[in-house]
Design a protein around this motif. Structure first.
Motif, PDB file in Angstrom:
ATOM      1  N   THR A  77      -4.110   5.605   3.199  1.00 21.50           N
ATOM      2  CA  THR A  77      -3.567   5.254   2.165  1.00 21.50           C
ATOM      3  C   THR A  77      -3.950   6.124   0.727  1.00 21.50           C
ATOM      4  O   THR A  77      -5.272   6.814   0.848  1.00 21.50           O
ATOM      5  N   TYR A 132       1.470   5.733   0.512  1.00 20.91           N
ATOM      6  CA  TYR A 132       0.786   6.642   1.252  1.00 20.91           C
ATOM      7  C   TYR A 132       1.901   7.904   0.714  1.00 20.91           C
ATOM      8  O   TYR A 132       2.910   7.950   0.341  1.00 20.91           O
ATOM      9  N   LYS A 160       0.982  -1.170   0.013  1.00 23.20           N
ATOM     10  CA  LYS A 160       0.011   0.097  -0.014  1.00 23.20           C
ATOM     11  C   LYS A 160       0.954   1.220   0.009  1.00 23.20           C
ATOM     12  O   LYS A 160       2.040   1.159   0.649  1.00 23.20           O
ATOM     13  N   GLN A 162       1.243   7.184   6.575  1.00 25.71           N
ATOM     14  CA  GLN A 162       1.306   5.518   6.690  1.00 25.71           C
ATOM     15  C   GLN A 162       0.899   5.200   8.054  1.00 25.71           C
ATOM     16  O   GLN A 162       0.281   4.012   8.212  1.00 25.71           O
TER      17      GLN A 162
END
Length: 243
Positions: free
Chosen positions: A184, A173, A171, A179
């Motif tokens: 996200t 950020y 994912k 984060q």
């Protein structure tokens, strides 16, 4: 690729079981190491991070130096090793350039350690530091300090404008602090503030969706997503900035 791949490194992880080949991996992939070392004094580091953390951090820095990190101080190619300082309390850091001189002098004289640059970072009001301030009744005053010291000249160099953070699960950020909060890129998450039975206050993201490295072909694919911001962002814009 024309990218600077950065490992925001907790130095003690290099001393953990099973991480014996981590330095070799970082060298092989020409990773830029940015490591946290809140002071060049053992007493101050251990007070903030726990007993023995300073000695383990010094051992890690020596291993990085032995592998070639921090040795090249010119304009040419080299393995970059930068350190990060943050204050021990609810106040802004001192001027970066002056403190870098002291760090380099102390680490070279006492441990023969070299590094490229020092970055001074304001303590960002998220997670444990938010809890620390809340328990001491200092959270409101600290936020007021950050807002009062807002510096518009920091905006052009904010990390969220030229860097993405990648989680262990892929994912992505806008920055390290988003984060930590679970913001996200591309998500419709909302920041929730809660207090548990012990009086602990924390930010939690009610994350819905969001992008990962598996969803994009290039960084240009993230250009349509607005940068997520919240109160903690004043930490990066206070004083001389923290990016």
């Amino acid at each position: 690729p024309d990218l600077d791949i950065i490992d925001r490194c907790n130095l003690t992880v290099l001393q953990e079981p099973g991480q014996g080949d981590l330095v070799e991996f970082l060298v092989k992939h020409d990773v830029h190491v940015v490591a946290s070392l809140p002071c060049y004094s053992a007493d101050n580091v251990d007070k903030q991070r726990g007993n023995g953390v300073f000695d383990r951090s010094i051992s890690a820095l020596l291993a990085l130096n032995d592998a070639g990190y921090g040795k090249n101080h010119g304009e040419g190619h080299g393995l970059l090793l930068d350190l990060v300082y943050n204050p021990l309390g609810a106040f802004l850091p001192p001027p970066q350039q002056d403190l870098e001189v002291q760090y380099k002098k102390q680490l070279r004289q006492n441990f023969d350690i070299e590094f490229n640059s020092l970055y001074t970072m304001t303590n960002i009001p998220v997670k444990r530091f938010t809890d620390f301030l809340y328990k001491r009744g200092e959270l409101e005053d600290y936020m007021d300090l950050l807002v009062r010291n807002f510096n518009p000249s920091t905006l052009d160099n904010l990390m969220c404008t030229n860097t993405i953070s990648v989680g262990y699960d892929g994912k992505v950020y806008d920055c390290d602090f988003n984060q930590q909060l679970g913001y996200t890129i591309g998500s419709s998450s909302a920041s929730l503030l809660f207090e548990d039975g012990d009086g602990v206050v924390d930010n939690v993201s009610d994350d819905m969706g969001g992008k990962s490295v598996f969803d994009v072909e290039t960084l240009n694919d993230l250009g349509c997503d607005a940068i997520r911001n919240d109160n903690h962002c004043f930490g990066c814009t206070a004083g001389m900035g923290s990016s």
